[in-house]
Design an enzyme around this catalytic site. Sequence first.
Site, short mmCIF file in Angstrom:
data_model
loop_
_atom_site.label_atom_id
_atom_site.label_comp_id
_atom_site.label_asym_id
_atom_site.label_seq_id
_atom_site.Cartn_x
_atom_site.Cartn_y
_atom_site.Cartn_z
N GLU A 253 0.82 -1.21 0.00
CA GLU A 253 0.00 0.00 0.00
C GLU A 253 0.86 1.26 0.00
O GLU A 253 0.65 2.16 -0.81
CB GLU A 253 -0.93 0.01 1.22
CG GLU A 253 -2.22 -0.73 1.02
CD GLU A 253 -3.30 -0.28 1.99
OE1 GLU A 253 -3.18 0.81 2.57
OE2 GLU A 253 -4.28 -1.02 2.14
N ARG A 279 -7.87 31.83 -18.70
CA ARG A 279 -8.65 32.71 -17.84
C ARG A 279 -8.03 34.11 -17.84
O ARG A 279 -6.82 34.27 -17.60
CB ARG A 279 -8.69 32.14 -16.42
CG ARG A 279 -9.31 33.06 -15.37
CD ARG A 279 -10.78 33.23 -15.56
NE ARG A 279 -11.38 33.91 -14.42
CZ ARG A 279 -12.62 34.40 -14.41
NH1 ARG A 279 -13.39 34.25 -15.49
NH2 ARG A 279 -13.10 35.00 -13.35
N GLN A 290 2.32 36.76 -11.11
CA GLN A 290 3.34 35.90 -10.51
C GLN A 290 2.80 35.07 -9.35
O GLN A 290 3.25 33.94 -9.13
CB GLN A 290 4.52 36.75 -10.05
CG GLN A 290 5.78 35.94 -9.77
CD GLN A 290 6.97 36.81 -9.48
OE1 GLN A 290 6.89 37.75 -8.68
NE2 GLN A 290 8.09 36.54 -10.14
#
Length: 390
Positions: A253, A279, A290
């Site tokens: 796991e 966008r 930034q």
Amino acid sequence: MEFSWAADQQHRYDSTLAEVTRFFTRTPPSPSSGTDPQTGPEPDGFSRESWRFLGGLGVLGACVPCEYGGQGLGALDTARVFEAVGRGCPDTGLAFAAAAHLFACLMPIVAFGSPAVRERVLPGLCSGELVAANAMTEAEAGSDTGSLRTTATRVPDGYLLNGTKTFVSNGPVADVLVVYATTDPEAGHWGTTGFVVDAHGAGVVAGEPFAKLGLDGCPAGTVEFRDCPVPESAVLGGPGQGAAVFQHSMGWERACLFALYVGLQERLVDECVAYARQRRQFGRRIAEFQSVSNRVVDMKIRLESARLLLYRTCWEMDQGGTSGLSAALSKLAVSEAALTTAVDAVRTFGGQGFRKGFGIESALRDSVAATLFSGTSDIQRQLVAIELGL
């Protein structure tokens, strides 16, 4: 050191990603459309159709030997398969269900099950006809797995199981259970034994699925055992070897399961890059701000750092063993990176990231669980501290 992939390894990753993406971008399979002809009613969020798809693709038996219906892959190649699934499948709960099924259940059966048990259950578990669940956690035994109250009492033809397990991933839909119970209360960890149990057998009662924050595609709940008869042949390894069996599954796991969260992070980075490019605010692409671009860069750094730790842990397994330090560092890095990156993805998408239906808020909900299962982040830090001699 070699950082490139062989042609067959890259083909396996590319084809798995393509098939998973294609399957889940068509009309999504209905999670709970009534009654499955083979298994009866299914909980909301779980799809037998999707489960069988993963079985047919070879995901559910990736590291199971070929003779039992698996692909016979090593740890690193198996991790890459789950990385592709995590990247291409929007249902992270389903990907987690598949990983828990394989690493916490099938691999202990491969390593410790009798030949008869392996031949009886592994082919169906690999194909997707059957679902497995690991029943270890109890209400008073979460991280402290040495305090199990579920008991296995010797009887002439085997054992009787009594007790209640909780947070059993896949429990409400399971056909096969890997159960850990106390056979010798005075022996501590050495008094725990693992069993393979028919989930539809006498004395097994599965509870209703929990309402959870995330991982909706992986139903989880309680499983109660009421004088459940288990034959001697169902013991994994031998009496008292339950702790060793469980640690074996945890090795798989912690090394491989979290590859699905590497894939999830890669998907989030890709989506944030695409969104920031298109966008526009204040007459500019938000990628030109930034604060936004730095956030995405940090997401990429976390992704690649966690990926390398996970690959190293899997490589060590393939070489014959892995250290507790590598596994703990890998699990901790990937799970914490996934959660932080999911939060950053919501911030990058803004209001759209907060809304359902865009896949961003669900990634955040699904990532919270990564810091809890297979040993919490607190437990992993404690393991690292011990390895460092602190």
